[in-house]
Design a protein around this motif. Structure first.
Motif: not given
Length: 73
Positions: A43-44, A47-48, A50-51, A54
């Protein structure tokens, strides 16, 4: 609703541990811990990414705004 990890005290962790031990038993608990750890790790990683996406999008938008300002001058 936001739950902070600071809200979970040591007594609550002990109660959660005892309940998990009663439900799953001592043989299954290490397997569940490993599975939870690998799930959190994946998960980390996700999400990293995705960050990072962004941040890249924000940088591209900022550069477009700078280019528009240069054209208007």
């Amino acid at each position: 609703m936001v739950v902070h990890l600071n809200a979970i005290g040591p007594v609550s962790l002990v109660i959660i541990g005892v309940v998990a031990l009663l439900i799953f038993g001592p043989k299954k608990l290490p397997e569940l811990g490993k599975a939870l750890g690998s799930t959190l790790r994946e998960f980390k990683k996700g999400t990293s990414g995705l960050i990072d996406d962004e941040d890249t999008k924000k940088t591209v938008i900022e550069h477009k705004d700078i280019d528009k300002d240069k054209e208007n001058k």
